[in-house]
Enzyme design. Structure first.
Site, PDB file in Angstrom:
ATOM      1  N   ASP A   7       0.245  -2.862  -1.555  1.00 20.82           N
ATOM      2  CA  ASP A   7      -0.705  -3.960  -1.717  1.00 20.82           C
ATOM      3  C   ASP A   7      -0.433  -4.947  -0.593  1.00 20.82           C
ATOM      4  O   ASP A   7       0.483  -5.767  -0.676  1.00 20.82           O
ATOM      5  CB  ASP A   7      -0.520  -4.629  -3.082  1.00 20.82           C
ATOM      6  CG  ASP A   7      -1.515  -5.751  -3.314  1.00 20.82           C
ATOM      7  OD1 ASP A   7      -2.700  -5.559  -2.992  1.00 20.82           O
ATOM      8  OD2 ASP A   7      -1.106  -6.828  -3.800  1.00 20.82           O
ATOM      9  N   GLU A  68      -4.422  -0.598  -0.136  1.00 16.55           N
ATOM     10  CA  GLU A  68      -5.649  -1.238  -0.591  1.00 16.55           C
ATOM     11  C   GLU A  68      -6.571  -1.506   0.600  1.00 16.55           C
ATOM     12  O   GLU A  68      -6.148  -2.047   1.616  1.00 16.55           O
ATOM     13  CB  GLU A  68      -5.340  -2.548  -1.306  1.00 16.55           C
ATOM     14  CG  GLU A  68      -6.584  -3.256  -1.848  1.00 16.55           C
ATOM     15  CD  GLU A  68      -6.249  -4.524  -2.611  1.00 16.55           C
ATOM     16  OE1 GLU A  68      -5.884  -4.442  -3.785  1.00 16.55           O
ATOM     17  OE2 GLU A  68      -6.343  -5.603  -1.995  1.00 16.55           O
ATOM     18  N   ASP A 141       1.650  -8.633  -7.247  1.00 16.32           N
ATOM     19  CA  ASP A 141       1.516  -7.750  -6.081  1.00 16.32           C
ATOM     20  C   ASP A 141       2.234  -6.424  -6.324  1.00 16.32           C
ATOM     21  O   ASP A 141       1.771  -5.371  -5.885  1.00 16.32           O
ATOM     22  CB  ASP A 141       2.102  -8.433  -4.844  1.00 16.32           C
ATOM     23  CG  ASP A 141       1.542  -9.821  -4.630  1.00 16.32           C
ATOM     24  OD1 ASP A 141       0.535  -9.954  -3.915  1.00 16.32           O
ATOM     25  OD2 ASP A 141       2.114 -10.778  -5.198  1.00 16.32           O
TER      26      ASP A 141
END
Length: 224
Positions: A7, A68, A141
């Site tokens: 992430d 991501e 996160d």
């Protein structure tokens, strides 16, 4: 299959490793965050992220990396930093020859919770349930990184089948395109009523006698 989820972020870059496969139980291997000081210059922060991800790759030896996909946000400065961190993660994986997959936030949420509009609390709760953890990973996160890994484990088989299908159909499509583009090949539509023998073929009756063309027939009238 072991997947490292990333992430991306400049201040906190979430990382999580999950073992598993579609239809099988999932197991969390490790989870954490690569941090950088907010007051450090951007090049130095990116270098710290690169070193941190390299350490995770060395320690966990994943089969693939899921990152991501970055979308534009209202805060341009924030999205630029996120995109830079994402590029570092992709670079680290590519340097080792690892396959990299990009998943949108909506795809990850839908895969983990069933809704592409789920909030972070819902994602964290489902990650905790799927991985059979005692509590949601902190910070968010880290939970997002695990969700990315789970998403890829579940979506990878379908994506592989799609890629194989496209690869199998590519030669046939190329051959069709080559025939269509070949010089001298011209296809014309046959006029209505024209036989396969071509224009100008004689018209005959049932006895095989030639019949005159309609324009050549005489118009006969009986005498008054």
């Amino acid at each position: 299959m072991r997947v490292l989820g990333v992430d991306p972020g400049l201040t906190r870059c979430g990382v999580g490793v999950v073992d598993g496969a579609a239809g099988r139980a999932l197991r969390m291997v490790a989870v954490g965050v690569v941090r950088t000081p907010s007051d450090a210059p951007a090049p130095e922060r990116l270098l710290l992220i690169e070193r941190g991800i390299e350490e995770w790759l060395d320690a966990q030896r994943p089969d693939a990396v899921a990152v991501e996909r970055v979308f534009s946000q209202h805060n341009v400065r924030t999205v630029m930093g996120t995109a830079q961190a994402s590029a570092v993660a992709i670079l680290c994986a590519a340097r080792r020859g690892l396959p990299v997959a990009l998943h949108t936030p909506s795809e990850v949420k839908a895969a983990v919770t069933g809704s592409g509009r789920a909030d972070k609390a819902q994602v964290g709760a489902m990650v905790t349930r799927l991985l059979r953890l005692d509590a949601p990973p902190k910070p968010a996160d880290a939970a997002d990184a695990l969700a990315l890994a789970i998403c890829h484990l579940w979506r990878a088989p379908a994506q592989d089948r799609l890629l194989r299908a496209r690869a199998a159909g590519a030669p046939a499509r190329a051959a069709t395109a080559a025939r269509a583009a070949a010089p001298g090949v011209r296809r014309t539509a046959r006029p209505a009523g024209q036989s396969a023998a071509g224009r100008g073929a004689p018209r005959t009756d049932r006895a095989g006698q030639d019949l005159p063309e309609p324009r050549d027939r005489e118009i006969r009238r009986d005498p008054a």
